[in-house]
Design an enzyme around this catalytic site. Sequence first.
Site, PDB file in Angstrom:
ATOM      1  N   ASP A  18      58.310 108.195  26.427  1.00 19.73           N
ATOM      2  CA  ASP A  18      58.930 109.105  27.395  1.00 19.73           C
ATOM      3  C   ASP A  18      57.858 109.430  28.428  1.00 19.73           C
ATOM      4  O   ASP A  18      56.942 110.205  28.159  1.00 19.73           O
ATOM      5  CB  ASP A  18      59.405 110.378  26.672  1.00 19.73           C
TER       6      ASP A  18
ATOM      7  N   LYS B 221      55.299 111.460  38.633  1.00 16.71           N
ATOM      8  CA  LYS B 221      56.598 110.783  38.507  1.00 16.71           C
ATOM      9  C   LYS B 221      57.505 111.101  39.700  1.00 16.71           C
ATOM     10  O   LYS B 221      58.378 110.315  40.057  1.00 16.71           O
ATOM     11  CB  LYS B 221      57.261 111.216  37.197  1.00 16.71           C
TER      12      LYS B 221
ATOM     13  N   GLU C 266      67.041 108.171  30.064  1.00 11.81           N
ATOM     14  CA  GLU C 266      66.657 109.232  29.136  1.00 11.81           C
ATOM     15  C   GLU C 266      67.838 109.784  28.318  1.00 11.81           C
ATOM     16  O   GLU C 266      67.701 109.975  27.103  1.00 11.81           O
ATOM     17  CB  GLU C 266      65.920 110.344  29.893  1.00 11.81           C
TER      18      GLU C 266
ATOM     19  N   ASP D 101      69.877 117.584  30.238  1.00  8.46           N
ATOM     20  CA  ASP D 101      68.414 117.431  30.184  1.00  8.46           C
ATOM     21  C   ASP D 101      67.771 118.203  31.327  1.00  8.46           C
ATOM     22  O   ASP D 101      67.861 117.803  32.487  1.00  8.46           O
ATOM     23  CB  ASP D 101      68.053 115.939  30.257  1.00  8.46           C
TER      24      ASP D 101
HETATM   25 MG    MG Z   1      62.009 114.580  30.148  1.00  5.67          MG
END
Ligand code: MG
Length: 630
Positions: free
Chosen positions: A23, A88, A188, A212
């Site tokens: 991840d 990111k 994800e 999420d």
């Molecule tokens: Mg995450």
Amino acid sequence: MAKVAINLATGAIQQDELIVGIDLGTTNSLVAYVHPETRQPAAINDLGRGAIVPSVVHFPVDGSSPLIGTEAKDFLLSDPANTIYSVKRLLGKSYRDLGQHAGQLGYKVIDDDSERLVKVRVGERFYSPIELSADILRELRQRAEHALKTPVRRAVITVPAYFNDSQRQATRDAGRLAGLEVLRIVNEPTAAALAYGIGLDPAEEKTVAVYDLGGGTFDISILRLHQGIFEVLSTHGDTWLGGDDMDRAIGEHWVTQAALPPSFRLVPGQRQQLRLAAEMAKRYLSQHDDFTTQLVDGEENVFAVTLTKAEFNGLIAPLVARTIDACRLALSDAKLTTDGQPATAKIDAVLLVGGSTRVPLVYDEVSKFFDQPANRSLDPDEVVALGAAIQADILAGNRRDVLLLDVTPLTLGIETLGGLLDAIIPRNSKIPTKAGRQYTTSVDGQVNLKIGVYQGERDLVSENRKLGEFVLSGIPAMPAGLPKIDVNFFLNADGILRVEAVELRSDTRQQVEIKPQYGLTDEQVEQMLLDSLTNARQDVAARLLIEARTAAEQLLYQVGRFLKKNAAHLEETEVNATNEQADQLRQALAGNDRDLLLKHMDELDELTRPFAERVMNLSIKQAMSGKQIS
Ligand code: MG
Ligand code: ADP
């Protein structure tokens, strides 16, 4: 060919190397694996340092090798300019993509060309977000190798469902740069559902919502599992919404309510202090009702700040409401057949993922919206990595009964006459997929056809993201409308696109892998890999000079273009000062002194930035008053 090794300790034959799941988060990253004997997924906790590796890279001023993770995070406060977080957010993005967000980061993001990928400047060096992500991945890989005492060469890496092609490609490149063969890029939410065991029993039929909320991104996905097939019905979200925004809201609240001096906004170290205290408050209030701490400004003045749970809930209510709006959209996109019932009644489970779902208000609101208690039995920090490990296990051939389908998050299409986007693969199509359409020429005797490939939801291509362009040449001269040109899109399981065009009457064909504008070529990745492996100082110095030269040339070009376009809005003195500064940079370009180049670039950048901002504000104002600015 499968590799076979013999474990010298046990004499057992070990097939294939381990494949790990990673991840790679905006805020935190972690690596997990499926234990070969227990068959259970587990996050890898090397040396008892905890499984979570903050996605932070710090470059020590003495030039020694970068620190990654918790050690690096400590420098957010003392040395923000050399400490890179949230990389990111920059991955696969151009400066234009970032827009106003570039200024919110504590370090320097370089606008070397508005069409190309952003770079981060640290002292003398420029780093691409791919290199920085590779640093994090390399750290994760080393931790896994150390903890498991086995080489780790292959991985599954997760990305937010909203990542587009260039971001997926950049993630893959980062993996390669870290010495990993990236077997699959997985969304994800898909990984999270797997971690909850959904998708592992072929007899199961279920519809689940995965909510999420991480540090920097928000995703809501509606997944459907039937007949052993795992399908993403819809995804929605916001790549600029997360726990960071809660921290910012708290910081803003303190600046105004506690009347903090402006230095807490302006001085990078104090800004970070405010940010970290805000995050501490947020975490504390997940368990308690009142938070108090002290902040110290540059003159050792102490400021007490407090926050109650009720105040906190008030501050974040609008953010949480935005996530609920997205949930509503995702539900309606999923087109669940409802037989007069509310769509939420069709959701069998709601899974909470991401550290920010520990906030009680988030849990309450999500449970209220979906009309059922949300599931948070797995650690929301680990759940994505655990699912990635399960996906890795599936790819390793250990769970043959599972098949995963995914969807493409954005529409893919080509430019047609008038600059319109013609959708070839609509968003939320299952991947892998292939689709095509037939076109013809618009001019008599036309022998070339330019094919521009775009991604996005807007009707005009100019509002969408250009992924690439190629020319189908060698079409035999025919009257307009006669050639038959088939354009086909092939989207593979990673969401990477191949486009093929064929003129059917003459069998003229052309094929491209789409990534040129945003991805890196294989050679570039290999080059970077070599550079990162060797320590040949001169090579690096020479490359840095070339990089600086290119950046300087691009800056000069942009400044020139800016002056020309906006002459009417600029004072003569501003134009003169800019020209003078640009001349100095031009002179520096003639020499080989990289420091001098960077210094003049910086000065030119500083000088022109306020003008550019002013002109931008002006054009926004004019646009709002209905006038068209081009
Ligand atoms: Mg995450
Ligand atoms: P990402 O996926 O973006 O890397 P994570 O899922 O690791 O993010 O979530 C990180 C976010 O979770 C941060 O904003 C962090 O402050 C927040 N967070 C972690 N623990 C808590 C907690 N106990 N209460 C509230 N927020 C938390």
